[in-house]
Design a protein around this motif. Structure first.
Motif, PDB file in Angstrom:
ATOM      1  N   ILE A  62     -29.970 -39.810 -10.343  1.00  0.00           N
ATOM      2  CA  ILE A  62     -28.709 -40.579 -10.469  1.00  0.00           C
ATOM      3  C   ILE A  62     -28.859 -41.619 -11.579  1.00  0.00           C
ATOM      4  N   GLY A  63     -30.100 -42.109 -11.777  1.00  0.00           N
ATOM      5  CA  GLY A  63     -30.326 -43.124 -12.808  1.00  0.00           C
ATOM      6  C   GLY A  63     -30.317 -42.535 -14.203  1.00  0.00           C
ATOM      7  N   GLY A  64     -30.143 -41.227 -14.326  1.00  0.00           N
ATOM      8  CA  GLY A  64     -30.015 -40.617 -15.661  1.00  0.00           C
ATOM      9  C   GLY A  64     -31.174 -40.968 -16.575  1.00  0.00           C
ATOM     10  N   GLY A  65     -30.853 -41.223 -17.853  1.00  0.00           N
ATOM     11  CA  GLY A  65     -31.874 -41.452 -18.872  1.00  0.00           C
ATOM     12  C   GLY A  65     -32.778 -42.621 -18.555  1.00  0.00           C
ATOM     13  N   VAL A  66     -32.256 -43.568 -17.760  1.00  0.00           N
ATOM     14  CA  VAL A  66     -33.046 -44.770 -17.511  1.00  0.00           C
ATOM     15  C   VAL A  66     -34.264 -44.433 -16.640  1.00  0.00           C
ATOM     16  N   GLU A  67     -34.146 -43.378 -15.821  1.00  0.00           N
ATOM     17  CA  GLU A  67     -35.304 -42.976 -15.005  1.00  0.00           C
ATOM     18  C   GLU A  67     -36.435 -42.508 -15.907  1.00  0.00           C
TER      19      GLU A  67
ATOM     20  N   HIS B 221     -25.583 -49.654  -5.717  1.00  0.00           N
ATOM     21  CA  HIS B 221     -24.414 -50.139  -6.465  1.00  0.00           C
ATOM     22  C   HIS B 221     -23.595 -48.961  -6.996  1.00  0.00           C
ATOM     23  N   ILE B 222     -22.331 -49.238  -7.286  1.00  0.00           N
ATOM     24  CA  ILE B 222     -21.431 -48.218  -7.862  1.00  0.00           C
ATOM     25  C   ILE B 222     -21.799 -48.037  -9.335  1.00  0.00           C
ATOM     26  N   PRO B 223     -21.966 -46.808  -9.815  1.00  0.00           N
ATOM     27  CA  PRO B 223     -22.271 -46.606 -11.235  1.00  0.00           C
ATOM     28  C   PRO B 223     -21.200 -47.235 -12.128  1.00  0.00           C
ATOM     29  N   ALA B 224     -21.613 -48.098 -13.022  1.00  0.00           N
ATOM     30  CA  ALA B 224     -20.676 -48.897 -13.836  1.00  0.00           C
ATOM     31  C   ALA B 224     -19.732 -48.003 -14.636  1.00  0.00           C
ATOM     32  N   GLN B 225     -20.211 -46.804 -15.058  1.00  0.00           N
ATOM     33  CA  GLN B 225     -19.357 -45.985 -15.933  1.00  0.00           C
ATOM     34  C   GLN B 225     -18.219 -45.329 -15.170  1.00  0.00           C
ATOM     35  N   THR B 226     -18.224 -45.476 -13.831  1.00  0.00           N
ATOM     36  CA  THR B 226     -17.092 -44.906 -13.073  1.00  0.00           C
ATOM     37  C   THR B 226     -15.991 -45.958 -12.897  1.00  0.00           C
TER      38      THR B 226
ATOM     39  N   ILE C 281     -31.109 -52.955 -22.118  1.00  0.00           N
ATOM     40  CA  ILE C 281     -29.742 -52.501 -21.814  1.00  0.00           C
ATOM     41  C   ILE C 281     -29.666 -50.991 -22.038  1.00  0.00           C
ATOM     42  N   SER C 282     -29.239 -50.243 -20.987  1.00  0.00           N
ATOM     43  CA  SER C 282     -29.408 -48.789 -21.031  1.00  0.00           C
ATOM     44  C   SER C 282     -28.122 -48.032 -21.374  1.00  0.00           C
ATOM     45  N   MET C 283     -27.002 -48.749 -21.532  1.00  0.00           N
ATOM     46  CA  MET C 283     -25.748 -48.066 -21.903  1.00  0.00           C
ATOM     47  C   MET C 283     -24.977 -48.922 -22.899  1.00  0.00           C
ATOM     48  N   GLY C 284     -23.884 -48.388 -23.431  1.00  0.00           N
ATOM     49  CA  GLY C 284     -23.009 -49.192 -24.268  1.00  0.00           C
ATOM     50  C   GLY C 284     -22.102 -50.042 -23.381  1.00  0.00           C
TER      51      GLY C 284
ATOM     52  N   SER D 205     -35.815 -51.870 -11.499  1.00  0.00           N
ATOM     53  CA  SER D 205     -35.079 -50.655 -11.827  1.00  0.00           C
ATOM     54  C   SER D 205     -33.568 -50.817 -11.621  1.00  0.00           C
ATOM     55  N   THR D 206     -32.858 -49.704 -11.873  1.00  0.00           N
ATOM     56  CA  THR D 206     -31.413 -49.629 -11.681  1.00  0.00           C
ATOM     57  C   THR D 206     -31.105 -49.548 -10.182  1.00  0.00           C
ATOM     58  N   PRO D 207     -29.999 -50.179  -9.736  1.00  0.00           N
ATOM     59  CA  PRO D 207     -29.631 -50.167  -8.313  1.00  0.00           C
ATOM     60  C   PRO D 207     -28.689 -49.022  -7.945  1.00  0.00           C
ATOM     61  N   VAL D 208     -28.495 -48.056  -8.857  1.00  0.00           N
ATOM     62  CA  VAL D 208     -27.516 -46.995  -8.531  1.00  0.00           C
ATOM     63  C   VAL D 208     -28.152 -45.839  -7.786  1.00  0.00           C
ATOM     64  N   GLY D 209     -29.487 -45.793  -7.820  1.00  0.00           N
ATOM     65  CA  GLY D 209     -30.128 -44.663  -7.133  1.00  0.00           C
ATOM     66  C   GLY D 209     -31.632 -44.846  -7.110  1.00  0.00           C
TER      67      GLY D 209
ATOM     68  N   PHE E 172     -33.895 -53.380 -15.873  1.00  0.00           N
ATOM     69  CA  PHE E 172     -33.219 -52.163 -16.338  1.00  0.00           C
ATOM     70  C   PHE E 172     -31.844 -52.000 -15.689  1.00  0.00           C
ATOM     71  N   ALA E 173     -31.416 -52.996 -14.895  1.00  0.00           N
ATOM     72  CA  ALA E 173     -30.125 -52.825 -14.228  1.00  0.00           C
ATOM     73  C   ALA E 173     -28.986 -53.162 -15.185  1.00  0.00           C
ATOM     74  N   PHE E 174     -27.991 -52.346 -15.202  1.00  0.00           N
ATOM     75  CA  PHE E 174     -26.790 -52.580 -16.009  1.00  0.00           C
ATOM     76  C   PHE E 174     -25.764 -53.221 -15.066  1.00  0.00           C
ATOM     77  N   ASP E 175     -26.124 -54.446 -14.620  1.00  0.00           N
ATOM     78  CA  ASP E 175     -25.330 -55.155 -13.602  1.00  0.00           C
ATOM     79  C   ASP E 175     -25.369 -56.657 -13.857  1.00  0.00           C
ATOM     80  N   TRP E 176     -24.371 -57.327 -13.377  1.00  0.00           N
ATOM     81  CA  TRP E 176     -24.167 -58.751 -13.645  1.00  0.00           C
ATOM     82  C   TRP E 176     -25.326 -59.627 -13.169  1.00  0.00           C
TER      83      TRP E 176
HETATM   84  N1  HBI Z   1     -24.362 -48.520 -13.120  1.00  0.00           N
HETATM   85  N2  HBI Z   1     -23.904 -50.480 -11.929  1.00  0.00           N
HETATM   86  C1  HBI Z   1     -24.774 -49.720 -12.620  1.00  0.00           C
HETATM   87  N3  HBI Z   1     -26.030 -50.146 -12.811  1.00  0.00           N
HETATM   88  C2  HBI Z   1     -26.954 -49.412 -13.518  1.00  0.00           C
HETATM   89  O1  HBI Z   1     -28.106 -49.828 -13.668  1.00  0.00           O
HETATM   90  C3  HBI Z   1     -26.558 -48.141 -14.037  1.00  0.00           C
HETATM   91  C4  HBI Z   1     -25.237 -47.731 -13.799  1.00  0.00           C
HETATM   92  N4  HBI Z   1     -24.823 -46.533 -14.262  1.00  0.00           N
HETATM   93  C5  HBI Z   1     -25.696 -45.595 -14.967  1.00  0.00           C
HETATM   94  C6  HBI Z   1     -27.050 -46.116 -15.145  1.00  0.00           C
HETATM   95  N5  HBI Z   1     -27.430 -47.331 -14.726  1.00  0.00           N
HETATM   96  C7  HBI Z   1     -28.036 -45.208 -15.821  1.00  0.00           C
HETATM   97  O2  HBI Z   1     -27.778 -43.879 -15.415  1.00  0.00           O
HETATM   98  C8  HBI Z   1     -27.851 -45.271 -17.318  1.00  0.00           C
HETATM   99  O3  HBI Z   1     -28.252 -46.534 -17.649  1.00  0.00           O
HETATM  100  C9  HBI Z   1     -28.682 -44.260 -18.013  1.00  0.00           C
END
Ligand code: HBI
Length: 354
Positions: A17-22, A62-67, A123-126, A7-11, A102-106
């Protein structure tokens, strides 16, 4: 197949906190189990999903990448929960046919060649950061079939759009009741954070004086506070982060869902949740939602960031037949239709042994 989902490491799962990915992970577990696959999930401590076999991992989120900004270097927190999740995966990988990241991380991208088992990257975001684009592109070159996204417009934000499998999304339609007659109110649904531009929907509600129901987790407190202080007369009502059953009950009574993404929304699960209830979707013509909504049939696509056009579209809602919205959801976004696409992708990744 034996599937290990990371899963995602942001929550923690179910924190919102994981938004749509949850929701995507929850649906994937359900759908793959229904197809008699063995599914286990590795997620941060505190994660819980009904009927899911979850391994909870300790460590710092982890810190949410979009911030972050694009040029920020990869940040690994001390005692990273992501590093601990992937250490667990390394130890048990031989028991699985495929690992799904599902992690959006390196880190998970970098680790791909170090693992004997195949890793399918969803990949869960742009695109959000140069360092992530770089490592993804490098791994996509060697493992072209291991990359999947929600939509074409999301894939196009990356330097490797052609290799991405576009899987769309899906929801359990049996949880969503079609509702014929709406009340005079609008809905907005999502993580309450700047990239979702809730303020535009609030402005449209203020102008039309149609009540706006707001659903979702408040991710950015002062962003939310600013909206309240800047729009004291907007007829808005915060409904909180509801369960799907409660959410769809309230959503179904709305005339339309407003989607105001400031960023390239990868998909927009909230759009198909609304359509499933028969609720038309008015969205900025940007990203995933623009591939989900058929302008004039299941809602309206408006010029991005134009509140005035949002208002014009709100006035045109009676042109939309609510049963057409439900019908599109059944045809394109059922769990079965999506599950077929996702399962076929995992099978294609699994069979490739390096
Ligand atoms: N930020 N660093 C990081 N890793 C994730 O997996 C991540 C995130 N920000 C938002 C997020 N995942 C999900 O809320 C979206 O993919 C939907």
């Amino acid at each position: 197949m034996k599937i290990l989902i990371l899963s995602t490491p942001v929550g923690a799962l179910s924190s919102g906190i994981g938004g749509g990915v949850e929701l995507t992970i929850y649906n994937l577990i359900q759908e793959m189990q229904r197809r008699n696959h063995i599914v286990k999930v590795v997620a941060p401590q505190g994660s819980s999903f009904p009927h899911a076999d979850i391994v909870e991992i300790k460590g710092n989120l982890h810190i949410p990448a979009q911030t972050q900004t694009r040029e920020i270097p990869t940040i690994m927190p001390e005692n990273s929960v992501l590093a601990n999740m992937w250490e667990y995966a390394r130890q048990v990988q031989a028991n699985y046919d495929v690992l799904v990241n599902f992690a959006f991380d390196w880190l998970p991208f970098y680790l791909t060649p170090f693992f004997d088992s195949s890793i399918a990257h969803f990949i869960s975001m742009g695109s959000l950061s140069d360092s992530l684009d770089q490592i993804m592109a490098q791994i996509a070159k060697k493992y072209p079939q291991n990359f999947a996204v929600y939509t074409k417009s999301q894939a196009q934000t990356f330097p490797f759009p052609d290799v991405c499998q576009c899987l769309g999304s899906g929801i359990d339609l049996s949880l969503y009741q079609f509702r014929e007659k709406p009340e005079k109110k609008l809905a907005w649904l999502g993580r309450i954070a700047p990239e979702k531009a809730l303020e535009d929907a609030v402005k449209a509600s203020e102008i039309t004086q149609i009540p706006l129901l707001i659903f979702g987790k408040i991710q950015d407190e002062n962003y939310w506070g600013n909206i309240l202080t800047q729009h004291p007369n907007a007829p808005i009502e915060y409904k909180g982060f509801l369960s799907t059953v409660d959410l769809q009950r309230e959503l179904g009574y709305c005339q339309a869902l407003l989607m105001t993404p400031r960023w390239i929304e990868a998909f927009g699960n909230v759009a198909i949740e609304a359509l499933a209830c028969g609720v038309p979707v008015i969205t900025y013509a940007r990203g995933g939602p623009a591939e989900i909504v058929t302008d004039g049939k299941t809602g309206f696509l408006v010029t991005p960031d134009s509140v005035e056009e949002l208002v014009n579209a709100i006035n045109r809602i009676p042109e939309i037949r609510r049963e057409d919205c439900r019908q599109i959801a059944e045809q394109e976004y059922s769990l079965t239709a999506w599950g077929d696409r996702f399962e076929a992708w995992l099978k294609s990744v699994k069979n490739v042994k390096f």
